[in-house]
Design an enzyme around this catalytic site. Structure first.
Site, PDB file in Angstrom:
ATOM      1  N   CYS A   9      -4.616  -7.686 -12.757  1.00  0.00           N
ATOM      2  CA  CYS A   9      -4.683  -7.716 -11.285  1.00  0.00           C
ATOM      3  C   CYS A   9      -5.990  -8.393 -10.897  1.00  0.00           C
ATOM      4  O   CYS A   9      -6.598  -9.076 -11.734  1.00  0.00           O
ATOM      5  CB  CYS A   9      -4.538  -6.318 -10.690  1.00  0.00           C
ATOM      6  SG  CYS A   9      -5.836  -5.157 -11.141  1.00  0.00           S
ATOM      7  N   ARG A  15      -4.611  -1.500  -9.732  1.00  0.00           N
ATOM      8  CA  ARG A  15      -3.229  -1.657 -10.195  1.00  0.00           C
ATOM      9  C   ARG A  15      -3.086  -1.815 -11.704  1.00  0.00           C
ATOM     10  O   ARG A  15      -2.298  -1.091 -12.331  1.00  0.00           O
ATOM     11  CB  ARG A  15      -2.586  -2.869  -9.485  1.00  0.00           C
ATOM     12  CG  ARG A  15      -2.395  -2.663  -8.000  1.00  0.00           C
ATOM     13  CD  ARG A  15      -2.103  -3.973  -7.287  1.00  0.00           C
ATOM     14  NE  ARG A  15      -3.259  -4.865  -7.295  1.00  0.00           N
ATOM     15  CZ  ARG A  15      -3.291  -6.093  -6.807  1.00  0.00           C
ATOM     16  NH1 ARG A  15      -2.186  -6.609  -6.285  1.00  0.00           N
ATOM     17  NH2 ARG A  15      -4.400  -6.811  -6.824  1.00  0.00           N
ATOM     18  N   ASP A 122      -1.857  -4.814  -3.084  1.00  0.00           N
ATOM     19  CA  ASP A 122      -3.209  -4.362  -3.437  1.00  0.00           C
ATOM     20  C   ASP A 122      -3.530  -3.113  -2.614  1.00  0.00           C
ATOM     21  O   ASP A 122      -3.600  -3.194  -1.382  1.00  0.00           O
ATOM     22  CB  ASP A 122      -4.184  -5.498  -3.112  1.00  0.00           C
ATOM     23  CG  ASP A 122      -5.599  -5.164  -3.522  1.00  0.00           C
ATOM     24  OD1 ASP A 122      -5.870  -3.995  -3.856  1.00  0.00           O
ATOM     25  OD2 ASP A 122      -6.435  -6.077  -3.508  1.00  0.00           O
TER      26      ASP A 122
HETATM   27  P1  4NP Z   1      -6.935  -4.245  -7.980  1.00  0.00           P
HETATM   28  O1  4NP Z   1      -7.541  -3.911  -6.539  1.00  0.00           O
HETATM   29  O2  4NP Z   1      -6.842  -5.764  -8.057  1.00  0.00           O
HETATM   30  O3  4NP Z   1      -5.606  -3.591  -7.968  1.00  0.00           O
HETATM   31  O4  4NP Z   1      -7.887  -3.665  -9.000  1.00  0.00           O
HETATM   32  C1  4NP Z   1      -8.770  -4.424  -6.113  1.00  0.00           C
HETATM   33  C2  4NP Z   1      -9.922  -3.765  -6.404  1.00  0.00           C
HETATM   34  C3  4NP Z   1     -11.121  -4.256  -5.958  1.00  0.00           C
HETATM   35  C4  4NP Z   1     -11.174  -5.419  -5.210  1.00  0.00           C
HETATM   36  C5  4NP Z   1      -9.992  -6.099  -4.945  1.00  0.00           C
HETATM   37  C6  4NP Z   1      -8.794  -5.596  -5.387  1.00  0.00           C
HETATM   38  N1  4NP Z   1     -12.403  -5.925  -4.731  1.00  0.00           N
HETATM   39  O5  4NP Z   1     -12.391  -6.928  -4.018  1.00  0.00           O
HETATM   40  O6  4NP Z   1     -13.452  -5.344  -5.018  1.00  0.00           O
END
Ligand code: 4NP
Length: 151
Positions: A9, A15, A122
């Site tokens: 991800c 995720r 997300d």
């Molecule tokens: P992930 O969610 O891609 O599902 O781990 C996110 C976690 C952090 C961030 C973006 C998406 N961030 O920009 O810090």
């Protein structure tokens, strides 16, 4: 032969850590190795998001042993299947592929299920989204685990 599956991800804290834990819980660890990574490098070394850890624990999946790492080109060589959560992850990973064989390893996770949507949303900015994300990933991982067992 061990099948190696990488879940990807953006942050590798919401995720893909859940996807790693969920798929690992459905397969024999002697025949399937599962890992996860993020296309971004914002959280390297961090624990999964506490909300992902909480929803995992609710379904008996402990992901607190995981630490965030970034996706790297070597992952194309080290893994047989690379599942991405959304189209943006897909584009970022494909941009690092150097040949057709590497590109063919990359798939949208939700392409495995019959669903109206093909991206795992997300949940980072949505406290209520984690349960929904868990269920989507769980449904896809059930099918992936079955396919790997049949092979
Ligand atoms: P992930 O969610 O891609 O599902 O781990 C996110 C976690 C952090 C961030 C973006 C998406 N961030 O920009 O810090």
């Amino acid at each position: 032969m061990v099948t190696k599956v990488l879940m990807v991800c953006l942050g590798n804290i919401c995720r893909s850590p859940l996807a790693e834990g969920i798929l690992q819980s459905k397969v024999n660890s002697e025949s399937v190795f599962v890992d996860s990574a993020g296309t971004g490098g914002y959280h390297i070394g961090s624990l999964p998001d506490r909300r992902s850890m909480a929803v995992g624990l609710k379904y008996n999946i402990d992901i607190s042993n995981q630490r965030c790492r970034q996706f790297r080109s070597q992952d194309f060589k080290d893994f047989d299947l690379i599942y991405v959560m959304d189209q943006s992850n897909y584009d970022d990973v494909i941009a690092l592929a150097t040949n057709d064989e590497e590109m063919a390893k990359v798939r949208l996770l939700l392409d495995e299920i019959d669903s109206d949507i093909n991206e795992v949303p997300d949940p980072y900015y949505d406290d209520d989204g984690f349960e929904y994300v868990f269920r989507l990933i769980d449904e896809a991982c059930e099918i992936i685990a079955k396919k790997i067992k049949e092979n």
